[in-house]
Design an enzyme around this catalytic site. Structure first.
Site, PDB file in Angstrom:
ATOM      1  N   ARG A   1       0.843  -1.200   0.000  1.00  0.00           N
ATOM      2  CA  ARG A   1       0.000   0.000   0.000  1.00  0.00           C
ATOM      3  C   ARG A   1       0.873   1.243   0.000  1.00  0.00           C
ATOM      4  O   ARG A   1       0.535   2.257  -0.633  1.00  0.00           O
ATOM      5  CB  ARG A   1      -0.905  -0.002   1.232  1.00  0.00           C
ATOM      6  CG  ARG A   1      -1.714   1.273   1.448  1.00  0.00           C
ATOM      7  CD  ARG A   1      -2.760   1.514   0.388  1.00  0.00           C
ATOM      8  NE  ARG A   1      -3.616   0.366   0.200  1.00  0.00           N
ATOM      9  CZ  ARG A   1      -4.593   0.305  -0.701  1.00  0.00           C
ATOM     10  NH1 ARG A   1      -4.820   1.333  -1.511  1.00  0.00           N
ATOM     11  NH2 ARG A   1      -5.337  -0.788  -0.821  1.00  0.00           N
TER      12      ARG A   1
ATOM     13  N   ASN B   1      -1.990  -3.344   8.801  1.00  0.00           N
ATOM     14  CA  ASN B   1      -3.033  -4.352   8.704  1.00  0.00           C
ATOM     15  C   ASN B   1      -3.470  -4.575   7.267  1.00  0.00           C
ATOM     16  O   ASN B   1      -2.723  -4.276   6.337  1.00  0.00           O
ATOM     17  CB  ASN B   1      -4.204  -4.049   9.631  1.00  0.00           C
ATOM     18  CG  ASN B   1      -4.649  -5.315  10.358  1.00  0.00           C
ATOM     19  OD1 ASN B   1      -5.309  -6.154   9.757  1.00  0.00           O
ATOM     20  ND2 ASN B   1      -4.261  -5.468  11.613  1.00  0.00           N
TER      21      ASN B   1
ATOM     22  N   HIS C   1      -5.457  -3.331   4.953  1.00  0.00           N
ATOM     23  CA  HIS C   1      -5.374  -2.296   3.927  1.00  0.00           C
ATOM     24  C   HIS C   1      -3.927  -1.989   3.578  1.00  0.00           C
ATOM     25  O   HIS C   1      -3.600  -1.712   2.416  1.00  0.00           O
ATOM     26  CB  HIS C   1      -6.084  -1.019   4.399  1.00  0.00           C
ATOM     27  CG  HIS C   1      -6.328  -0.041   3.300  1.00  0.00           C
ATOM     28  ND1 HIS C   1      -5.569   1.100   3.130  1.00  0.00           N
ATOM     29  CD2 HIS C   1      -7.245  -0.024   2.292  1.00  0.00           C
ATOM     30  CE1 HIS C   1      -6.005   1.774   2.087  1.00  0.00           C
ATOM     31  NE2 HIS C   1      -7.025   1.113   1.560  1.00  0.00           N
ATOM     32  N   CYS C   2      -3.053  -2.069   4.562  1.00  0.00           N
ATOM     33  CA  CYS C   2      -1.634  -1.751   4.353  1.00  0.00           C
ATOM     34  C   CYS C   2      -0.927  -2.762   3.454  1.00  0.00           C
ATOM     35  O   CYS C   2       0.089  -2.428   2.833  1.00  0.00           O
ATOM     36  CB  CYS C   2      -0.903  -1.685   5.683  1.00  0.00           C
ATOM     37  SG  CYS C   2      -1.598  -0.557   6.894  1.00  0.00           S
ATOM     38  N   ILE C   3      -1.413  -3.999   3.397  1.00  0.00           N
ATOM     39  CA  ILE C   3      -0.719  -5.037   2.630  1.00  0.00           C
ATOM     40  C   ILE C   3      -1.362  -5.288   1.271  1.00  0.00           C
ATOM     41  O   ILE C   3      -0.958  -6.212   0.554  1.00  0.00           O
ATOM     42  CB  ILE C   3      -0.639  -6.356   3.422  1.00  0.00           C
ATOM     43  CG1 ILE C   3      -2.021  -6.986   3.622  1.00  0.00           C
ATOM     44  CG2 ILE C   3       0.059  -6.130   4.764  1.00  0.00           C
ATOM     45  CD1 ILE C   3      -1.986  -8.408   4.159  1.00  0.00           C
TER      46      ILE C   3
END
Length: 379
Positions: A94, A353, A355-357
């Site tokens: 992300r 989390n 969304h970050c990955i």
């Protein structure tokens, strides 16, 4: 092959669509570094695999894996998932990956931001970050998507858009001197609009309490659709997150979007507070230059850090006391999508989390309501 463009998205009539719009796919990076992910990254890999499987039930997924991990990732992931070999520093696509932009004629391009591991030598989380700064370019070569190299240090998780000209960001992150110390607020805002096609930046204050990204907005608040924002929330007035979320809510309720309309704010309960256990801290290799994660450290857990795929919402399961409530709220917000909760504490232990990955590849499609490059856009 990806061509490097010398113009800007705004000048060329391109803009960043909302994440809730249809996708052609999703990119993920397979985790492995042992100074970020405990026990050789095996617990994290199990949760990454569950996220990937959940998203793959909605759209095509491409997974980046190193030379050492390619065979393992290929073996444990579903056959319909594409696995490509690539060198990276870590797994936060992300933030290190490209931000895709589209135009009204069905074309897709992307922005390649400058990446310095959330602060460079002044507070960054690991060193070096040179391979992560190349991730966007490598992904775009595979996608065959032309790119703009932005003159701005920025992580994708630090912005969120409604696809109609409005961008959310936090002052804590984007105005942090460890990102773009030579630029004033007005200059940063102008560059955000130039490279995302946004017309208006709505500034929130701080991000989630102790978020090691310096307060990424995608952990605090995000667009469900134009005019509707979901916000991380706690009713505990003694918790440091209370004042942060209250300030964000007041700013959102006082603000208007690019079309002049107000915001409906929907709250998601905060999990926890959650802390790193002694066992979890013990499993991480201590390495000079990487942020330490000792036992007792509070984790910046948030259900807002979910991913909106084409037909599914994939959200983190973090606290059995609040997981179901968060899922029920998300289902009400997205009645047309299947809401799937995936265990995600191991991902959170690494600093982010779901969304970050993940990083979406939006589906380009004509948008008749676009009136001019950078102009007002309809739903």
């Amino acid at each position: 092959m990806s061509r490097l463009l010398t113009s800007t998205p705004r000048k060329d009539g391109f803009f960043m669509p909302g994440e809730f719009e249809p996708h052609d796919g999703t990119w993920v990076i397979w985790p492995e570094r042992t100074d970020v992910w405990r026990l050789g990254a095996k617990p994290a890999q199990r949760e990454f695999a569950q996220v990937i499987e959940a998203v793959a039930g909605s759209e095509h997924v491409s997974v980046v894996a190193s030379r050492d991990q390619w065979d393992h990732a290929r073996t444990v992931l579903p056959p319909e998932v594409r696995v490509v070999e690539m060198t990276t520093n870590d797994a936060w696509i992300r933030d290190s990956g490209p931000t895709f932009v589209v135009d009204a004629d069905g074309h897709r391009r992307a922005v390649d931001w400058r990446f310095t591991a959330w602060g460079g030598l002044e507070g960054g989380l690991y060193f070096p970050w040179d391979q992560d700064d190349l991730v966007a370019r490598k992904v775009l070569d595979i996608e065959g998507t032309d790119r703009y190299r932005a003159p701005l240090v920025l992580e994708g998780g630090s912005i969120h858009v409604d696809g109609e000209g409005t961008l959310l960001a936090t002052e804590e992150c984007l105005l942090n001197p460890n990102r773009n110390p030579t630029l004033e607020r007005s200059q940063i805002e102008a560059l955000l609009c130039e490279y995302t096609g946004a017309e208006k930046v709505v500034w929130l204050g701080r991000g989630v309490y102790l978020d090691e990204t310096s307060g990424h907005v995608d952990n605090l608040a995000c667009f469900v659709r134009p005019g509707v924002v979901v916000l991380d929330w706690t009713e505990d007035r003694d918790d440091p997150q209370f004042e942060v979320s209250l300030d964000a809510r007041r700013r959102l309720e006082a603000a208007t979007d690019a079309s002049g309309g107000g915001f409906e704010v929907v709250t998601l309960p905060m999990p926890g507070p959650l802390e790193i256990t002694e066992e979890e801290a013990w499993g991480i290799d201590e390495v000079e230059g990487t942020k330490p994660r000792p036992p007792g450290n509070r984790l910046a857990g948030s259900y807002v850090n979910y991913y909106t795929s084409t037909t599914r919402i994939v959200y983190p399961l973090l606290d059995e006391r609040t997981d179901d409530e968060a899922g029920e709220i998300l289902q009400r917000l997205y009645p047309e999508r299947e809401v799937i909760g995936v265990p995600a504490r191991e991902i959170l232990l690494g600093g982010g989390n779901i969304h970050c990955i993940t990083q979406q590849v939006p589906r380009p499609r004509p948008t008749p309501s676009v009136t001019s490059p950078g102009g007002s856009r309809g739903g």
